[in-house]
Design a protein around this motif. Structure first.
Motif, PDB file in Angstrom:
ATOM      1  N   ALA A 102       0.830  -1.209   0.000  1.00  7.49           N
ATOM      2  CA  ALA A 102       0.000   0.000   0.000  1.00  7.49           C
ATOM      3  C   ALA A 102       0.862   1.255   0.000  1.00  7.49           C
ATOM      4  O   ALA A 102       0.589   2.207  -0.751  1.00  7.49           O
ATOM      5  CB  ALA A 102      -0.936  -0.010   1.201  1.00  7.49           C
ATOM      6  N   LEU A 103       1.895   1.268   0.834  1.00  3.88           N
ATOM      7  CA  LEU A 103       2.779   2.441   0.876  1.00  3.88           C
ATOM      8  C   LEU A 103       3.450   2.662  -0.474  1.00  3.88           C
ATOM      9  O   LEU A 103       3.604   3.805  -0.920  1.00  3.88           O
ATOM     10  CB  LEU A 103       3.832   2.270   1.972  1.00  3.88           C
ATOM     11  CG  LEU A 103       3.318   2.164   3.412  1.00  3.88           C
ATOM     12  CD1 LEU A 103       4.484   2.086   4.386  1.00  3.88           C
ATOM     13  CD2 LEU A 103       2.406   3.322   3.775  1.00  3.88           C
ATOM     14  N   ASN A 104       3.824   1.572  -1.127  1.00  6.70           N
ATOM     15  CA  ASN A 104       4.430   1.694  -2.463  1.00  6.70           C
ATOM     16  C   ASN A 104       3.427   2.244  -3.473  1.00  6.70           C
ATOM     17  O   ASN A 104       3.782   3.043  -4.343  1.00  6.70           O
ATOM     18  CB  ASN A 104       4.952   0.338  -2.930  1.00  6.70           C
ATOM     19  CG  ASN A 104       6.196  -0.099  -2.177  1.00  6.70           C
ATOM     20  OD1 ASN A 104       6.938   0.732  -1.660  1.00  6.70           O
ATOM     21  ND2 ASN A 104       6.424  -1.397  -2.102  1.00  6.70           N
ATOM     22  N   THR A 105       2.160   1.814  -3.356  1.00  2.00           N
ATOM     23  CA  THR A 105       1.129   2.306  -4.274  1.00  2.00           C
ATOM     24  C   THR A 105       0.915   3.806  -4.091  1.00  2.00           C
ATOM     25  O   THR A 105       0.813   4.558  -5.067  1.00  2.00           O
ATOM     26  CB  THR A 105      -0.192   1.548  -4.073  1.00  2.00           C
ATOM     27  OG1 THR A 105       0.034   0.146  -4.272  1.00  2.00           O
ATOM     28  CG2 THR A 105      -1.247   2.022  -5.067  1.00  2.00           C
ATOM     29  N   TYR A 106       0.849   4.257  -2.838  1.00  4.90           N
ATOM     30  CA  TYR A 106       0.708   5.700  -2.598  1.00  4.90           C
ATOM     31  C   TYR A 106       1.928   6.467  -3.111  1.00  4.90           C
ATOM     32  O   TYR A 106       1.798   7.571  -3.662  1.00  4.90           O
ATOM     33  CB  TYR A 106       0.503   5.984  -1.109  1.00  4.90           C
ATOM     34  CG  TYR A 106      -0.840   5.551  -0.586  1.00  4.90           C
ATOM     35  CD1 TYR A 106      -2.021   5.964  -1.192  1.00  4.90           C
ATOM     36  CD2 TYR A 106      -0.945   4.704   0.520  1.00  4.90           C
ATOM     37  CE1 TYR A 106      -3.261   5.558  -0.724  1.00  4.90           C
ATOM     38  CE2 TYR A 106      -2.178   4.297   1.001  1.00  4.90           C
ATOM     39  CZ  TYR A 106      -3.329   4.721   0.375  1.00  4.90           C
ATOM     40  OH  TYR A 106      -4.554   4.317   0.846  1.00  4.90           O
ATOM     41  N   SER A 107       3.111   5.880  -2.958  1.00  9.11           N
ATOM     42  CA  SER A 107       4.321   6.527  -3.475  1.00  9.11           C
ATOM     43  C   SER A 107       4.277   6.647  -4.991  1.00  9.11           C
ATOM     44  O   SER A 107       4.707   7.661  -5.564  1.00  9.11           O
ATOM     45  CB  SER A 107       5.566   5.732  -3.046  1.00  9.11           C
ATOM     46  OG  SER A 107       5.718   5.755  -1.637  1.00  9.11           O
ATOM     47  N   GLU A 108       3.742   5.630  -5.659  1.00  8.22           N
ATOM     48  CA  GLU A 108       3.589   5.675  -7.128  1.00  8.22           C
ATOM     49  C   GLU A 108       2.638   6.799  -7.532  1.00  8.22           C
ATOM     50  O   GLU A 108       2.864   7.502  -8.522  1.00  8.22           O
ATOM     51  CB  GLU A 108       3.071   4.338  -7.639  1.00  8.22           C
ATOM     52  CG  GLU A 108       4.086   3.207  -7.562  1.00  8.22           C
ATOM     53  CD  GLU A 108       3.465   1.866  -7.884  1.00  8.22           C
ATOM     54  OE1 GLU A 108       2.256   1.838  -8.249  1.00  8.22           O
ATOM     55  OE2 GLU A 108       4.158   0.837  -7.762  1.00  8.22           O
ATOM     56  N   ILE A 109       1.556   6.958  -6.769  1.00  2.00           N
ATOM     57  CA  ILE A 109       0.604   8.036  -7.063  1.00  2.00           C
ATOM     58  C   ILE A 109       1.303   9.389  -6.942  1.00  2.00           C
ATOM     59  O   ILE A 109       1.132  10.277  -7.781  1.00  2.00           O
ATOM     60  CB  ILE A 109      -0.608   7.964  -6.107  1.00  2.00           C
ATOM     61  CG1 ILE A 109      -1.424   6.702  -6.388  1.00  2.00           C
ATOM     62  CG2 ILE A 109      -1.488   9.207  -6.255  1.00  2.00           C
ATOM     63  CD1 ILE A 109      -2.523   6.443  -5.371  1.00  2.00           C
ATOM     64  N   ILE A 110       2.104   9.539  -5.901  1.00  2.12           N
ATOM     65  CA  ILE A 110       2.795  10.818  -5.680  1.00  2.12           C
ATOM     66  C   ILE A 110       3.807  11.087  -6.786  1.00  2.12           C
ATOM     67  O   ILE A 110       4.004  12.241  -7.195  1.00  2.12           O
ATOM     68  CB  ILE A 110       3.457  10.822  -4.286  1.00  2.12           C
ATOM     69  CG1 ILE A 110       2.368  10.819  -3.200  1.00  2.12           C
ATOM     70  CG2 ILE A 110       4.369  12.032  -4.108  1.00  2.12           C
ATOM     71  CD1 ILE A 110       2.875  10.539  -1.801  1.00  2.12           C
TER      72      ILE A 110
END
Length: 351
Positions: A102-110
């Motif tokens: 999940a943290l990686n997914t949010y980082s991708e969004i950013i």
């Protein structure tokens, strides 16, 4: 308070340049089918083998939330620029305790949209819950330069949530001295045919004791998930009335499907009752999350509360266990707190 909208108005950019109108329509139809399938499984579960056959060729599904995650993943492949779909992936990963994913997914969004307030706050909040102080501080510093007022508001929310983790459980009914106090009893999923399960009965027994000690106090009973043609709220009121509580004291909230919804619709009733204080009744294992959600939903909806007290059905083995908060619980509390603060878990679909 300002309502936070995902990606500030660019949520549903199709970004299908080069496709014909027919191709765009077909892709959008498939995306809609996938996301709808995901949310059906989110609420109700379903036939995993059927889902594999219809939507996920070559993917072995491990459970209903795995279906939700893969539904949003498949939809995102069809339209990689749709960041709302990526938020859906991350939310599904959080539910499954796939925290790093999940943290990686949010980082991708950013990376795609550095100024996404929602992605930055979610990434900051979860890092705070995990105790990753340096990462939290870095994210807050970066986004605060662009949105200082909004970030300061969320810092206050984070601080209130951390304070809620220190909640002491009240296990015995007591006389409430706070003025304009309303009792709010949270529901629990009904069994087949609308039968109340043990946790709900225990919550109602505590409600009955508290109601008798405070005979003039209004009561809200919550829960809108139906079984056997009845909702939690309906059977809760019926039970209390049968035990001698005046029906006019009891207000039903039976629109919500979860705790965040309970808070949203209960706050509307609390406003009508001009409540200044509330006492939440639930299971001890649920209470910290419930208080945090009600606090933040009250702020979001403009209800000024002086105090939130509690009465629990104690479902831990002992008090030592009750006050040891596992990381998974912290993440769930933060997840629902941020939902109550205006950041949707599944943008445009579910708060």
């Amino acid at each position: 308070m300002k309502k936070f909208k995902i990606l500030s108005g660019i949520l549903i950019l199709l970004a299908l340049t080069g496709c014909s109108s027919t191709e765009k329509y077909q892709k959008q139809e498939q995306i809609n089918k996938l996301t709808q399938n995901g949310m059906v499984f989110y609420w109700n579960g379903g036939d995993l083998k059927k889902a594999e056959k219809e939507f996920f060729k070559g993917i072995t599904l491990k459970g209903k939330f795995d279906v939700v995650e893969n539904s949003f993943k498949e939809a995102s492949l069809l339209d990689p620029e749709r960041l709302d779909l990526r938020f859906g992936i991350a939310s599904s990963q959080i539910i499954q305790n796939k925290t790093e994913d999940a943290l990686n997914t949010y980082s991708e969004i950013i990376k795609m949209y550095p100024e996404s307030f929602e992605a930055n706050m979610l990434l900051a909040g979860y890092n705070r819950a995990l105790g990753n102080t340096d990462k939290y501080d870095t994210i807050i510093k970066n986004i605060k330069e662009k949105s200082p007022e909004e970030v300061n508001e969320f810092i206050k929310r984070f601080e209130r949530t951390d304070k809620t983790m220190e909640t002491k459980f009240m296990t015995e009914a007591y006389k409430i001295e706070n003025p304009n106090n309303v009792i709010v009893t949270l529901g629990y999923a009904l069994g087949k045919g609308g039968v109340m399960e043990k946790p709900l009965i225990k919550r109602l027994e505590q409600t009955l004791k508290l109601a008798k000690l405070n005979p003039e106090m209004p009561i809200i009973v919550t829960g809108g998930v139906q079984q056997g043609g009845v909702t939690e709220g309906y059977v809760m009121k019926k039970w209390l009335v049968e035990k001698g509580i005046n029906a006019d004291r009891i207000y039903i909230e039976d629109l919500a499907k979860d705790t965040v919804g309970n808070a949203l619709y209960s706050v509307k009733i609390l406003k009508e009752l001009k409540a200044k204080n509330i006492t939440i009744i639930s299971s001890a294992t649920h209470m910290r999350r419930a208080i945090s959600v009600f606090k933040e939903m009250s702020v979001t909806e403009g209800l000024e509360l002086d105090n939130i007290t509690n009465l629990v059905y104690f479902d831990y083995n002992n008090m030592d266990e009750a006050y040891q908060i596992p990381q998974k619980e912290k993440l769930v509390i933060y997840r629902d707190m941020m939902r109550a603060s205006g950041i949707w878990a599944y943008p445009g679909i579910q708060m």
